[in-house]
Design a protein around this motif. Structure first.
Motif, short mmCIF file in Angstrom:
data_model
loop_
_atom_site.label_atom_id
_atom_site.label_comp_id
_atom_site.label_asym_id
_atom_site.label_seq_id
_atom_site.Cartn_x
_atom_site.Cartn_y
_atom_site.Cartn_z
N UNK A 59 13.47 4.36 -6.25
CA UNK A 59 12.21 4.12 -5.56
C UNK A 59 12.46 3.97 -4.06
N UNK A 60 13.49 3.20 -3.70
CA UNK A 60 13.80 2.99 -2.27
C UNK A 60 14.28 4.29 -1.62
N UNK A 61 15.00 5.09 -2.38
CA UNK A 61 15.45 6.38 -1.88
C UNK A 61 14.27 7.28 -1.56
N UNK A 62 13.34 7.40 -2.50
CA UNK A 62 12.16 8.25 -2.29
C UNK A 62 11.29 7.69 -1.17
N UNK A 63 11.17 6.38 -1.12
CA UNK A 63 10.36 5.74 -0.08
C UNK A 63 10.93 6.06 1.30
N UNK A 93 0.83 -1.21 0.00
CA UNK A 93 0.00 0.00 0.00
C UNK A 93 0.86 1.25 0.00
N UNK A 94 1.88 1.27 0.84
CA UNK A 94 2.78 2.42 0.90
C UNK A 94 3.52 2.59 -0.42
N UNK A 95 3.95 1.47 -1.01
CA UNK A 95 4.66 1.53 -2.29
C UNK A 95 3.75 2.06 -3.41
N UNK A 96 2.48 1.72 -3.36
CA UNK A 96 1.55 2.22 -4.37
C UNK A 96 1.39 3.74 -4.26
N UNK A 97 1.33 4.25 -3.04
CA UNK A 97 1.28 5.71 -2.88
C UNK A 97 2.51 6.35 -3.49
N UNK A 98 3.69 5.75 -3.25
CA UNK A 98 4.92 6.28 -3.83
C UNK A 98 4.88 6.20 -5.35
N UNK A 99 4.41 5.08 -5.87
CA UNK A 99 4.37 4.88 -7.32
C UNK A 99 3.45 5.89 -7.99
N UNK A 100 2.25 6.04 -7.45
CA UNK A 100 1.33 7.00 -8.04
C UNK A 100 1.84 8.43 -7.87
N UNK A 101 2.38 8.74 -6.70
CA UNK A 101 2.81 10.11 -6.45
C UNK A 101 4.03 10.51 -7.25
N UNK A 102 5.00 9.63 -7.36
CA UNK A 102 6.27 10.01 -7.98
C UNK A 102 6.31 9.74 -9.48
N UNK A 110 -1.32 13.53 -2.71
CA UNK A 110 -0.08 13.28 -3.45
C UNK A 110 0.61 14.58 -3.85
N UNK A 111 -0.18 15.58 -4.24
CA UNK A 111 0.41 16.86 -4.63
C UNK A 111 1.07 17.54 -3.44
N UNK A 112 0.40 17.46 -2.29
CA UNK A 112 0.98 18.05 -1.09
C UNK A 112 2.26 17.32 -0.70
#
Length: 272
Positions: free
Chosen positions: A207-211, A4-13, A75-77
């Protein structure tokens, strides 16, 4: 890394700049380099639909999901804070919340996480403070059914007094140590990714860096410089993050486009 957390990162970034939508097949393919299995992706997607973050839709390339307006705002915030596109300013006033804490421990933890994300620190169980008002805080508390009062306050002692409030609301020494640990953990991992690395390897490392960097959205309220200690570790950590995120961005973008294109090709072949 949770799906779930990874999906937020994927969609956001990656997906938000590409319209905020993607086929299921692409979501599975894009999370595979992070060690997240397809069943975990599908379970997380279903949960995010129930929570109002994603909407199912039919794409030309097959079934997929798009972000909701609620998710787009969040995501924008998050992106603005991750990449610090806005200038942190302070008018000398605090946004003060006095609320009726939820009864259950789980609800209190959820509320604390959400308020922390919006930049609020706690003075006690009922009193939260921020150096700037969050637009969504009223909606957040109303949706949670929490009664509250909200004030604008300035410390009589000026900046020195305000710094005392900040040190009560946030453990700046602990946050600073977390920034130093972030750099220490990421430096050896990023050093292995060079121009000879594949796009997939660069994508996974970025991805891991941003996460890892994203966790600071729940720790660091991004205080104005006037309220921070001298030689704040967050400044050096931000420069480190910016440098490597930019370095790996082109290869990561190529991998994302490759996965999205591959998903579309598979669907077109099946339709023949």
């Amino acid at each position: 890394m949770q799906a779930r957390s990874a999906l937020f990162d994927l969609y956001g970034d990656h997906l938000r700049p590409r319209g905020g939508r993607a086929p299921v097949a692409a979501l599975v393919k894009l999370l595979a380099p992070l060690g997240i299995a397809p069943p975990a992706v599908r379970t997380a997607v279903s949960r995010m639909v129930r929570q109002g973050w994603l909407d199912p839709l039919r794409l030309a390339s097959g079934p997929g999901y798009s972000i909701t307006p609620k998710a787009a705002r969040r995501l924008d915030e998050a992106a603005a804070r991750i990449y610090r596109t806005g200038r942190v300013t302070w008018d000398g006033r605090f946004d003060l919340l006095v609320l009726e804490a939820p009864g259950s421990r789980r609800d209190r933890q959820r509320l604390a996480s959400n308020l922390s994300f919006l930049g609020y620190g706690t003075l006690d169980e009922q009193t939260w403070v921020a150096t700037r008002p969050a637009e969504d805080v009223d909606l957040l508390l109303a949706e949670a059914g929490i009664r509250f009062e909200r004030f604008t306050a300035a410390h009589f002692a000026g900046t020195p007094g305000a710094m005392g409030v900040v040190r009560r609301a946030w453990n700046l020494a602990e946050i600073g140590q977390a920034y130093e640990q972030f750099v220490a953990d990421q430096r050896p991992l990023l050093a292995t990714v060079t121009v000879r690395s594949s796009d997939e390897e660069a994508y996974a490392a970025r991805f891991r860096l941003v996460h890892a960097w994203r966790t600071f959205l729940f720790r660091d309220p991004q205080l104005p410089p006037a309220l921070l200690p001298e030689r704040w570790p967050g400044t050096a950590a931000a420069s480190f993050f910016d440098r490597h995120a930019a370095r790996l961005r082109p290869a990561a973008d190529r991998y994302v486009e490759q996965c999205l294109d591959a998903s579309s090709r598979i669907v077109r072949q099946k339709g023949r």
